[in-house]
Design an enzyme around this catalytic site. Sequence first.
Site, PDB file in Angstrom:
ATOM      1  N   GLU A   1      -9.881   7.011 -23.842  1.00 16.32           N
ATOM      2  CA  GLU A   1      -9.417   6.789 -25.206  1.00 16.32           C
ATOM      3  C   GLU A   1     -10.220   7.638 -26.189  1.00 16.32           C
ATOM      4  OE1 GLU A   1      -9.021   3.086 -28.433  1.00 16.32           O
ATOM      5  OE2 GLU A   1      -9.761   2.718 -26.404  1.00 16.32           O
ATOM      6  N   GLU A   2      -9.589   8.032 -27.281  1.00 16.61           N
ATOM      7  CA  GLU A   2     -10.320   8.757 -28.322  1.00 16.61           C
ATOM      8  C   GLU A   2     -11.445   7.879 -28.855  1.00 16.61           C
ATOM      9  OE1 GLU A   2      -8.638   9.103 -32.458  1.00 16.61           O
ATOM     10  OE2 GLU A   2      -6.791   8.556 -31.413  1.00 16.61           O
TER      11      GLU A   2
ATOM     12  N   GLY B   1     -14.144   6.668 -31.811  1.00 20.36           N
ATOM     13  CA  GLY B   1     -14.536   6.616 -33.216  1.00 20.36           C
ATOM     14  C   GLY B   1     -15.993   6.967 -33.436  1.00 20.36           C
TER      15      GLY B   1
ATOM     16  N   ASN C   1      -0.715   4.276 -10.354  1.00 17.78           N
ATOM     17  CA  ASN C   1       0.295   4.511  -9.344  1.00 17.78           C
ATOM     18  C   ASN C   1       1.436   3.505  -9.506  1.00 17.78           C
ATOM     19  OD1 ASN C   1      -0.367   2.061  -7.861  1.00 17.78           O
ATOM     20  ND2 ASN C   1      -2.150   3.157  -7.045  1.00 17.78           N
ATOM     21  N   ALA C   2       2.469   3.647  -8.694  1.00 21.04           N
ATOM     22  CA  ALA C   2       3.664   2.826  -8.866  1.00 21.04           C
ATOM     23  C   ALA C   2       3.384   1.344  -8.638  1.00 21.04           C
ATOM     24  CB  ALA C   2       4.762   3.301  -7.912  1.00 21.04           C
TER      25      ALA C   2
ATOM     26  N   ARG D   1      -7.107  -4.916 -20.109  1.00 24.44           N
ATOM     27  CA  ARG D   1      -7.297  -6.093 -19.260  1.00 24.44           C
ATOM     28  C   ARG D   1      -6.732  -5.843 -17.860  1.00 24.44           C
ATOM     29  NH1 ARG D   1      -9.179 -10.532 -21.029  1.00 24.44           N
ATOM     30  NH2 ARG D   1      -8.131 -11.764 -19.415  1.00 24.44           N
TER      31      ARG D   1
ATOM     32  N   SER E   1       0.794  -1.233   0.000  1.00 16.91           N
ATOM     33  CA  SER E   1       0.000   0.000   0.000  1.00 16.91           C
ATOM     34  C   SER E   1       0.828   1.285   0.000  1.00 16.91           C
ATOM     35  CB  SER E   1      -0.981  -0.003   1.182  1.00 16.91           C
ATOM     36  OG  SER E   1      -0.298  -0.163   2.413  1.00 16.91           O
TER      37      SER E   1
ATOM     38  N   ARG F   1       4.047  -7.464 -18.610  1.00 14.13           N
ATOM     39  CA  ARG F   1       4.134  -7.015 -20.001  1.00 14.13           C
ATOM     40  C   ARG F   1       5.555  -6.750 -20.471  1.00 14.13           C
ATOM     41  NH1 ARG F   1      -0.523  -8.662 -22.370  1.00 14.13           N
ATOM     42  NH2 ARG F   1      -2.326  -8.035 -21.129  1.00 14.13           N
TER      43      ARG F   1
ATOM     44  N   PHE G   1      -4.027  -3.631 -22.965  1.00 10.02           N
ATOM     45  CA  PHE G   1      -3.858  -2.689 -21.859  1.00 10.02           C
ATOM     46  C   PHE G   1      -5.037  -2.780 -20.895  1.00 10.02           C
ATOM     47  CE2 PHE G   1      -0.480   0.321 -23.286  1.00 10.02           C
ATOM     48  CZ  PHE G   1      -0.049   0.761 -22.058  1.00 10.02           C
TER      49      PHE G   1
END
Length: 242
Positions: free
Chosen positions: A97-98, A100, A185-186, A89, A66, A196, A87
């Site tokens: 996000e932009e 469409g 956050n970190a 998930r 924490s 990833r 991402f």
Amino acid sequence: MQFRSDVTVELVRSSAHDSDVLFAARVSTQGEQTLESSQLDGAQTEQDEKRNRGLINYLMRDRHGSPFEHNSMTFYVQAPIFVFREFMRHRIASYNEESGRYRELNPVFYVPSVERNLIQTGKPGAYEFHPGTAEQTALVEQQTRDVSRHAYEAYQRMLEAGVAREVARIVLPLTIYSSMYVTMNARSLMNFLSLRTKRDGSHFPSFPQREIEMCAEKMEEHFAELMPLTYAAFNGNGRVAP
């Protein structure tokens, strides 16, 4: 039309320092005495730095997670839509996000570079990837370009005929680029990086798709600069998020 083989990751805003971890951890034993230190991010004595490094390493090693949440990093990301689906998930971040539905999407498409491995071997959870042949590389590039051009032309024809953007976009392939802001956050970022990126020395090896790993690598560079003690402890303890 534009074809790219890279991704864009920019740190647009941050409030993230190793000191954020320290005052959050020390409040459990020092209470209000941590208020002054929570306002500081200045020079440290050698003794202070050694003590701080030891505390952060202890928190990371014993997975007291924490204290690593009291910070924030916001990234601007441009990448193919299939990367964004991976991402998102990760339910440990905030995304915008932009759309469409509300804007005409730009004709920018992803084509793997010649360095991108194309041959997959192994079993789920333990894949290995190897370079393709020159013929496979040429095939991937040509087919991707052809499909992208054909799809975007169909998209344009529907828009010109008055079809709503949210309908016309259904013909666009996953290779089209989108953009988003992602804030985490970190602690969340370390979890993301552990899954990833593929790194020797990781306690839990990961086998990410290369394109999202490209994003993760750029995010990791910013993390290492913002929170060097936390980053060192993350690597020193097998890249396991606390």
